[in-house]
Scaffold this motif. Structure first.
Motif, short mmCIF file in Angstrom:
data_model
loop_
_atom_site.label_atom_id
_atom_site.label_comp_id
_atom_site.label_asym_id
_atom_site.label_seq_id
_atom_site.Cartn_x
_atom_site.Cartn_y
_atom_site.Cartn_z
N PRO A 33 1.87 75.79 -78.76
CA PRO A 33 0.52 74.97 -78.54
C PRO A 33 0.09 74.59 -76.98
N ARG A 34 -0.51 75.51 -75.78
CA ARG A 34 -0.65 75.00 -74.35
C ARG A 34 -1.73 74.44 -74.50
N ASP A 35 -2.72 73.59 -75.35
CA ASP A 35 -3.68 72.87 -75.39
C ASP A 35 -3.74 70.96 -76.36
N LYS A 36 -1.75 70.77 -76.51
CA LYS A 36 -1.86 70.16 -77.43
C LYS A 36 -0.35 69.05 -76.64
N GLU A 37 -0.65 68.28 -76.52
CA GLU A 37 0.57 67.39 -75.98
C GLU A 37 2.22 68.02 -76.82
N LEU A 38 3.12 67.73 -75.07
CA LEU A 38 4.24 68.45 -76.48
C LEU A 38 5.67 67.25 -76.03
N VAL A 39 6.27 66.65 -76.82
CA VAL A 39 7.20 65.62 -76.82
C VAL A 39 8.23 66.63 -77.01
N MET A 40 9.46 66.03 -75.86
CA MET A 40 10.51 67.49 -76.66
C MET A 40 11.76 66.21 -77.26
N ILE A 41 12.42 66.72 -77.70
CA ILE A 41 13.99 65.89 -78.15
C ILE A 41 14.59 66.35 -78.81
N CYS A 42 16.05 65.99 -78.42
CA CYS A 42 17.11 66.54 -78.88
C CYS A 42 17.95 64.61 -79.13
N ARG A 43 19.34 65.38 -78.67
CA ARG A 43 20.39 63.83 -79.53
C ARG A 43 20.13 62.69 -78.62
N SER A 44 20.11 63.03 -77.21
CA SER A 44 20.66 61.91 -76.20
C SER A 44 20.06 61.91 -74.97
N GLY A 45 18.76 63.67 -74.93
CA GLY A 45 17.84 64.05 -73.83
C GLY A 45 17.87 65.05 -72.95
N ALA A 46 19.07 65.23 -73.30
CA ALA A 46 19.65 66.47 -72.33
C ALA A 46 19.33 67.49 -71.68
N ARG A 47 19.40 68.14 -73.59
CA ARG A 47 18.95 69.23 -74.19
C ARG A 47 17.27 69.39 -74.11
N SER A 48 16.58 68.61 -74.18
CA SER A 48 15.54 68.58 -74.27
C SER A 48 14.73 67.82 -72.99
N ALA A 49 15.24 68.32 -72.72
CA ALA A 49 14.39 67.83 -70.54
C ALA A 49 15.15 69.25 -69.67
N GLN A 50 15.78 69.91 -70.77
CA GLN A 50 15.32 71.65 -70.75
C GLN A 50 15.19 72.30 -70.89
N ALA A 51 14.82 72.29 -72.29
CA ALA A 51 13.70 72.50 -72.61
C ALA A 51 11.68 71.86 -72.30
#
Length: 104
Positions: free
Chosen positions: A52-70
């Motif tokens: 959804p574009r109308d909700k806040e999204l927090v991305m998570i992975c193991r250490s933060g690198a892949r989620s930063a890409q996403a």
């Protein structure tokens, strides 16, 4: 890009933010932050538009690198309420926050 702590993420989730885990299925099944939705980075480009574009999204992975890409991918594609969980699942566990195992 906005980075948030595990504690801040948990507060934001109580306010309606979605936690999106971009690790692969096997990693997610081993352990994941309670309430996290799985969307593997390997499939992210094909499936991110389901978010959804109308909700806040927090991305998570193991250490933060892949989620930063996403997170950057979402920002590049018009999403505005996107954060990266600093330190990933490792930091979530270190903070003593609730985790789950198994498929979603």
């Amino acid at each position: 890009m906005n980075e948030v702590s595990p504690q801040e993420t948990q507060t934001r989730m109580k306010d309606g933010a979605m936690l999106i885990d971009v690790r692969e299925q096997s990693e997610y099944e081993d352990v994941h932050a309670q309430g996290a939705k799985l969307m593997p980075l390997s499939e992210f480009a094909a499936s991110y538009s389901e978010l959804p574009r109308d909700k806040e999204l927090v991305m998570i992975c193991r250490s933060g690198a892949r989620s930063a890409q996403a997170a950057q991918h979402l920002l590049d594609n018009g999403y505005s309420h996107v954060s990266n969980l600093k330190g990933g699942t490792l930091a979530w566990q270190e903070a003593g926050l609730p985790t789950e195992a198994g498929a979603s």
